[in-house]
Design a protein around this motif. Structure first.
Motif, mmCIF file in Angstrom:
data_model
loop_
_atom_site.group_PDB
_atom_site.id
_atom_site.type_symbol
_atom_site.label_atom_id
_atom_site.label_comp_id
_atom_site.label_asym_id
_atom_site.label_seq_id
_atom_site.Cartn_x
_atom_site.Cartn_y
_atom_site.Cartn_z
ATOM 1 N N THR A 1 5.905 -11.671 0.345
ATOM 2 C CA THR A 1 6.080 -10.229 0.566
ATOM 3 C C THR A 1 4.858 -9.624 1.233
ATOM 4 N N ALA A 2 3.660 -9.991 0.766
ATOM 5 C CA ALA A 2 2.438 -9.469 1.370
ATOM 6 C C ALA A 2 2.271 -9.986 2.800
ATOM 7 N N TYR A 3 2.647 -11.250 3.029
ATOM 8 C CA TYR A 3 2.530 -11.808 4.384
ATOM 9 C C TYR A 3 3.457 -11.101 5.367
ATOM 10 N N ARG A 4 4.608 -10.654 4.873
ATOM 11 C CA ARG A 4 5.557 -9.980 5.762
ATOM 12 C C ARG A 4 4.934 -8.729 6.382
ATOM 13 N N TYR A 5 4.153 -7.986 5.586
ATOM 14 C CA TYR A 5 3.480 -6.808 6.124
ATOM 15 C C TYR A 5 2.370 -7.212 7.099
ATOM 16 N N LEU A 6 1.700 -8.322 6.814
ATOM 17 C CA LEU A 6 0.663 -8.803 7.730
ATOM 18 C C LEU A 6 1.269 -9.225 9.066
ATOM 19 N N TYR A 7 2.406 -9.898 8.994
ATOM 20 C CA TYR A 7 3.041 -10.388 10.228
ATOM 21 C C TYR A 7 3.455 -9.234 11.138
ATOM 22 N N GLN A 8 3.884 -8.132 10.540
ATOM 23 C CA GLN A 8 4.290 -6.978 11.359
ATOM 24 C C GLN A 8 3.109 -6.382 12.117
ATOM 25 N N GLU A 9 1.905 -6.498 11.573
ATOM 26 C CA GLU A 9 0.704 -5.943 12.206
ATOM 27 C C GLU A 9 -0.167 -7.036 12.827
ATOM 28 N N ARG A 10 0.404 -8.202 13.153
ATOM 29 C CA ARG A 10 -0.386 -9.353 13.596
ATOM 30 C C ARG A 10 -1.158 -9.074 14.880
ATOM 31 N N GLU A 11 -0.573 -8.326 15.801
ATOM 32 C CA GLU A 11 -1.242 -8.067 17.082
ATOM 33 C C GLU A 11 -2.513 -7.243 16.874
ATOM 34 N N ARG A 12 -2.501 -6.375 15.908
ATOM 35 C CA ARG A 12 -3.659 -5.511 15.657
ATOM 36 C C ARG A 12 -4.693 -6.179 14.739
ATOM 37 N N LEU A 13 -4.236 -7.046 13.859
ATOM 38 C CA LEU A 13 -5.145 -7.641 12.876
ATOM 39 C C LEU A 13 -5.900 -8.849 13.420
#
Length: 371
Positions: free
Chosen positions: A340-352
């Protein structure tokens, strides 16, 4: 009466003299005129000055005492073992051996044990043994163990928390020592180690932090009132205050309140336990953890789940993937929470994700699993 004949004198049997005599090769005087110069450590011929030996050890008694030279009346005579700052008293004790096991020696041993047993020292030694066993069980560094023992002694000397369980105080001291030494542990890990409930650890931790801060402030105010200047010497987690008014004051802590454990601090340990010992994995996972505050959906999540999700993303990004189940066994969170936490990270991958992390083929964005 016949007079008795005088006894015959026994003739001494000849034997070779095997004694070794140091003689000057220049003078060849007998007996040799040798002088020991202990100030320089040399053996010198008193007649011609030839040096016959060096580094001579002075075996004479040291009659000089330095007690009168010390303004604090603290005699630093070199007798006995070095004092342990974690224990009270002079620590110079006499032990009567059991000997051959007769009744008198047994009675002496019992009498000496009753007269010398100090209940406070016994309590301290038992607590130190428990702290050392807990720290060794999970490979916590020795400086953390020493800091926890020092904190426990501060509590014991002040006779604070009399109604508190000793196990809870030990757990709180270990928790604070880990934070002070830069190797933080979570409440869950301390609970698994000491079997003290997380609620008790949290309450004791807050009470200990308040006590240590007040104790440090009172000692600082006392030293300032005495006209002393502060020279802080960093010796793992123990700092000393020197005051020209009384020489050296007792060692005390300039206690600094700890901050809550963040995900960045946990990434180093979790990467090591997962076998991701390359510095690049630690750098990427810590970089992601630093940027987590910008992801609104993850701002209030536990640092455990945040660190686990960052390591999960870094492992796939750098081509050495770890499954959520493997990471969950180390971090102590469920694999569903990590996904679940990774899903939010994946959505912002380009910025992170920083471009330098995947430059020169170090990693590929395409390796990241979707969802």
């Amino acid at each position: 009466m016949i007079p008795q004949a005088p006894p015959e004198k026994a003739t001494a049997e000849w034997s070779e003299n095997l004694n070794m005599t140091l003689m000057c090769p220049e003078c060849r005087e007998m007996p040799p005129n040798l002088v020991e110069e202990f100030s320089s450590g040399d053996m010198v011929c008193g007649s011609c000055g030839v040096v016959l030996g060096d580094r001579i050890v002075d075996t004479r008694s040291e009659w000089r005492t330095f007690s009168n030279d010390d303004a604090g009346n603290d005699d630093p005579s070199r007798v006995g073992d070095g004092a342990n700052p974690l224990l009270n008293g002079s620590q110079l004790q006499t032990t009567i051996a059991f000997g051959d096991g007769n009744a008198r020696s047994r009675d002496l041993l019992r009498a000496q044990g009753k007269s010398s047993n100090d209940k406070a020292t016994k309590t301290l030694l038992a607590a130190y043994k428990e702290i050392g066993a807990h720290c060794d069980a999970v490979n916590i560094p020795k400086n953390v163990s020493d800091t926890a023992k020092h904190l426990f002694k501060l509590v014991d000397d002040a006779k604070a928390f009399k109604g508190k369980s000793q196990e809870a105080i030990i757990a709180g001291c270990i928790f604070i020592a880990c934070r002070q030494c830069g190797v933080p542990r979570t409440f869950r890990e301390i609970y698994a180690l000491t079997k003290v409930s997380k609620k008790d650890i949290g309450r004791t931790f807050k009470a200990l932090e308040k006590f240590f801060a007040q104790d440090s402030n009172s000692k600082m105010a006392l030293a300032t009132a005495a006209g002393g200047k502060f020279y802080v010497i960093a010796i793992p987690s123990v700092k000393y205050i020197n005051s020209p008014f009384k020489g050296n004051l007792q060692p005390t802590d300039q206690y600094k309140n700890t901050t809550s454990t963040n995900a960045k601090d946990l990434c180093v340990r979790y990467c090591s336990q997962l076998g991701l010992k390359s510095q690049q994995f630690v750098k990427v996972s810590q970089g992601l953890a630093d940027k987590m505050s910008t992801v609104g959906d993850l701002a209030g999540r536990s640092p455990l789940s945040v660190a686990a999700a960052c390591i999960y993303m870094a492992s796939y990004l750098l081509g050495k993937p770890k499954t959520p189940k493997e990471i969950s066994q180390v971090a102590g969170v469920s694999d569903g929470t990590i996904r679940t936490a990774y899903r939010y990270l994946y959505q912002e991958r380009e910025r992170l994700i920083e471009p330098e992390w995947i430059a020169d083929g170090k990693g590929k964005m395409e390796n990241l699993p979707v969802g």
